[in-house]
Design a protein around this motif. Structure first.
Motif, PDB file in Angstrom:
ATOM      1  N   GLY A 118     -71.368   7.859 -57.421  1.00 14.31           N
ATOM      2  CA  GLY A 118     -72.024   8.656 -56.433  1.00 14.31           C
ATOM      3  C   GLY A 118     -71.428   8.862 -55.225  1.00 14.31           C
ATOM      4  O   GLY A 118     -70.389   8.395 -54.948  1.00 14.31           O
ATOM      5  N   ARG A 119     -72.086   9.814 -54.401  1.00 13.39           N
ATOM      6  CA  ARG A 119     -71.562  10.183 -53.158  1.00 13.39           C
ATOM      7  C   ARG A 119     -72.502   9.872 -51.670  1.00 13.39           C
ATOM      8  O   ARG A 119     -71.857   9.517 -50.810  1.00 13.39           O
ATOM      9  CB  ARG A 119     -71.104  11.511 -53.036  1.00 13.39           C
ATOM     10  CG  ARG A 119     -70.557  12.100 -53.984  1.00 13.39           C
ATOM     11  CD  ARG A 119     -70.038  13.943 -53.877  1.00 13.39           C
ATOM     12  NE  ARG A 119     -71.323  14.521 -53.827  1.00 13.39           N
ATOM     13  CZ  ARG A 119     -71.179  15.907 -53.591  1.00 13.39           C
ATOM     14  NH1 ARG A 119     -69.794  16.507 -53.468  1.00 13.39           N
ATOM     15  NH2 ARG A 119     -72.218  16.613 -53.993  1.00 13.39           N
ATOM     16  N   LEU A 120     -73.633   9.483 -52.134  1.00 10.59           N
ATOM     17  CA  LEU A 120     -74.113   9.141 -51.002  1.00 10.59           C
ATOM     18  C   LEU A 120     -74.125   7.725 -50.411  1.00 10.59           C
ATOM     19  O   LEU A 120     -74.097   6.819 -50.936  1.00 10.59           O
ATOM     20  CB  LEU A 120     -75.762   9.087 -51.343  1.00 10.59           C
ATOM     21  CG  LEU A 120     -77.022   9.141 -50.202  1.00 10.59           C
ATOM     22  CD1 LEU A 120     -76.644  10.263 -49.036  1.00 10.59           C
ATOM     23  CD2 LEU A 120     -78.401   9.142 -50.799  1.00 10.59           C
ATOM     24  N   PHE A 121     -73.442   7.471 -49.209  1.00 13.66           N
ATOM     25  CA  PHE A 121     -73.383   6.394 -48.680  1.00 13.66           C
ATOM     26  C   PHE A 121     -72.097   5.791 -49.381  1.00 13.66           C
ATOM     27  O   PHE A 121     -71.620   4.551 -49.243  1.00 13.66           O
ATOM     28  CB  PHE A 121     -74.250   5.163 -48.606  1.00 13.66           C
ATOM     29  CG  PHE A 121     -75.442   5.530 -48.081  1.00 13.66           C
ATOM     30  CD1 PHE A 121     -75.600   6.254 -46.826  1.00 13.66           C
ATOM     31  CD2 PHE A 121     -76.780   5.726 -49.020  1.00 13.66           C
ATOM     32  CE1 PHE A 121     -76.829   6.452 -46.225  1.00 13.66           C
ATOM     33  CE2 PHE A 121     -77.855   6.000 -48.184  1.00 13.66           C
ATOM     34  CZ  PHE A 121     -78.012   6.678 -46.965  1.00 13.66           C
ATOM     35  N   MET A 122     -71.267   6.617 -49.852  1.00 15.57           N
ATOM     36  CA  MET A 122     -69.935   6.076 -50.805  1.00 15.57           C
ATOM     37  C   MET A 122     -68.809   7.176 -50.444  1.00 15.57           C
ATOM     38  O   MET A 122     -68.866   7.737 -49.240  1.00 15.57           O
ATOM     39  CB  MET A 122     -70.161   6.386 -52.247  1.00 15.57           C
ATOM     40  CG  MET A 122     -71.409   5.564 -52.678  1.00 15.57           C
ATOM     41  SD  MET A 122     -70.958   3.577 -52.947  1.00 15.57           S
ATOM     42  CE  MET A 122     -69.778   3.839 -54.563  1.00 15.57           C
ATOM     43  N   ASP A 123     -67.678   7.000 -51.028  1.00 14.84           N
ATOM     44  CA  ASP A 123     -66.689   7.869 -50.355  1.00 14.84           C
ATOM     45  C   ASP A 123     -66.913   9.316 -50.768  1.00 14.84           C
ATOM     46  O   ASP A 123     -67.649   9.482 -51.861  1.00 14.84           O
ATOM     47  CB  ASP A 123     -65.171   7.577 -51.291  1.00 14.84           C
ATOM     48  CG  ASP A 123     -64.849   6.120 -51.157  1.00 14.84           C
ATOM     49  OD1 ASP A 123     -65.103   5.801 -49.917  1.00 14.84           O
ATOM     50  OD2 ASP A 123     -64.326   5.339 -51.939  1.00 14.84           O
ATOM     51  N   ALA A 124     -66.230  10.165 -50.097  1.00 14.33           N
ATOM     52  CA  ALA A 124     -66.198  11.781 -50.409  1.00 14.33           C
ATOM     53  C   ALA A 124     -65.441  12.302 -51.661  1.00 14.33           C
ATOM     54  O   ALA A 124     -64.431  12.271 -51.380  1.00 14.33           O
ATOM     55  CB  ALA A 124     -65.927  12.538 -49.117  1.00 14.33           C
ATOM     56  N   LEU A 125     -66.386  12.305 -52.681  1.00 10.66           N
ATOM     57  CA  LEU A 125     -65.597  12.817 -53.980  1.00 10.66           C
ATOM     58  C   LEU A 125     -65.992  14.006 -54.404  1.00 10.66           C
ATOM     59  O   LEU A 125     -67.159  14.692 -54.084  1.00 10.66           O
ATOM     60  CB  LEU A 125     -65.809  11.388 -54.971  1.00 10.66           C
ATOM     61  CG  LEU A 125     -65.510  10.068 -54.865  1.00 10.66           C
ATOM     62  CD1 LEU A 125     -65.866   9.263 -55.843  1.00 10.66           C
ATOM     63  CD2 LEU A 125     -63.819  10.107 -54.711  1.00 10.66           C
ATOM     64  N   ASP A 126     -65.686  14.328 -55.480  1.00 11.74           N
ATOM     65  CA  ASP A 126     -66.025  15.487 -56.157  1.00 11.74           C
ATOM     66  C   ASP A 126     -67.551  15.419 -56.518  1.00 11.74           C
ATOM     67  O   ASP A 126     -67.888  14.334 -56.852  1.00 11.74           O
ATOM     68  CB  ASP A 126     -65.252  15.746 -57.524  1.00 11.74           C
ATOM     69  CG  ASP A 126     -63.756  16.329 -57.096  1.00 11.74           C
ATOM     70  OD1 ASP A 126     -63.795  16.697 -55.749  1.00 11.74           O
ATOM     71  OD2 ASP A 126     -62.929  16.299 -57.906  1.00 11.74           O
TER      72      ASP A 126
END
Length: 280
Positions: A118-126
């Motif tokens: 996931g991306r929310l509150f995580m690393d900026a990924l695809d």
């Protein structure tokens, strides 16, 4: 198909418990496919190749990872020759390893297992939604594969629930990992996909999400860096999810939580008498 998914292994306590109990769980529940998240298996941070080998020897079919995938750097050079260890699908192009694997069971059925972050509150990924859509354009549930299992490694429950509804009817199981606390929302969605927002961890729950209490609490109280956190080493609770799919469609028929050992309330899937004693 009977699928067993076990949540994030944390440290030696979690590893030892899974390695000791997985063979018996496979026999008791008649498991066809066993998937384990092991991104915290090595002292709470990453996965050493030798530890992966031990999990495979204990009966794990696929190992999934997450944001700690590369904390043990030796895995970077190893993962290319270990296709049953999958890192997040939406890591940037060129990242070692793969985000999914096709597993052929002993009876010839094939299952697709993917790890997405996931991306929310995580690393900026695809975009995890777009990456999964592209993967599913090449694999059709009930036609080219008998089951599809997605480990969605994410922080926010809202993102996990949205992801599951996005895939409902197209995969067998969406199960969340990363937060290390089992949720009580296991269910089969309207379209036939089994879901639980977080499977929980395989580790000592007399801890702060698997890590020693004293050091973890001190970081919140003092707001000062301290010694590197270390996993708690008491008796582990094995947390996971059991899913049985329809052999014709690949969609879920039943889903049930599994919690055994340690401090949490115990839960073991119920199998009809005489049904479980088939080869794993």
């Amino acid at each position: 198909m009977r699928i067993l998914f076990l949540g994030d292994i944390v440290g030696r306590s979690g590893r030892d418990a899974v390695e000791a109990q997985l063979p018996g769980l496979r026999r008791r529940l008649g498991i066809d496919l066993a998937v384990v998240n092991a991104e915290n298996a090595s002292h709470g941070f990453g996965l050493a190749p030798a530890m992966a080998d031990s999990l495979f020897a204990a009966g794990c079919d696929v190992i999934t990872l997450g944001n700690h995938a590369w904390d043990r750097r030796e895995l970077i050079g190893h993962i290319g020759s270990a296709p049953r260890i999958v890192r997040p699908l939406n890591f940037p192009p060129g990242t070692p390893g793969a985000g999914s694997v096709l597993v052929t069971l002993g009876d010839g059925r094939r299952a697709l297992v993917a790890n997405v972050m996931g991306r929310l509150f995580m690393d900026a990924l695809d975009d995890p939604f777009r990456a999964t859509q592209e993967l599913l354009s090449r694999h059709r549930l009930g036609t080219t594969v008998a089951a599809i299992v997605i480990d969605f490694h994410a922080e926010a429950t809202s993102e996990k629930v949205a992801f599951a509804h996005y895939l409902d009817g197209r995969v067998s199981l969406v199960v969340g990992t990363h937060t290390h606390t089992p949720t009580a929302d296991h269910r089969v969605l309207a379209g036939g996909t089994a879901f639980q927002a977080d499977a929980g961890m395989c580790g000592d729950y007399d801890s702060v999400i698997g890590m020693g209490k004293e050091g973890s609490v001190a970081r919140f109280v003092r707001k000062m860096p301290g010694e590197r956190l270390a996993p708690a080493d008491g008796e582990a609770t094995i947390c996971g999810l059991f899913v049985e799919t329809d052999d014709r469609t690949g969609l879920a028929r039943t889903v049930a939580p599994l919690r055994t050992g340690g401090l949490l309330s115990q839960a073991m899937p119920e199998i009809a008498s005489g049904e479980a004693a088939r080869p794993a």
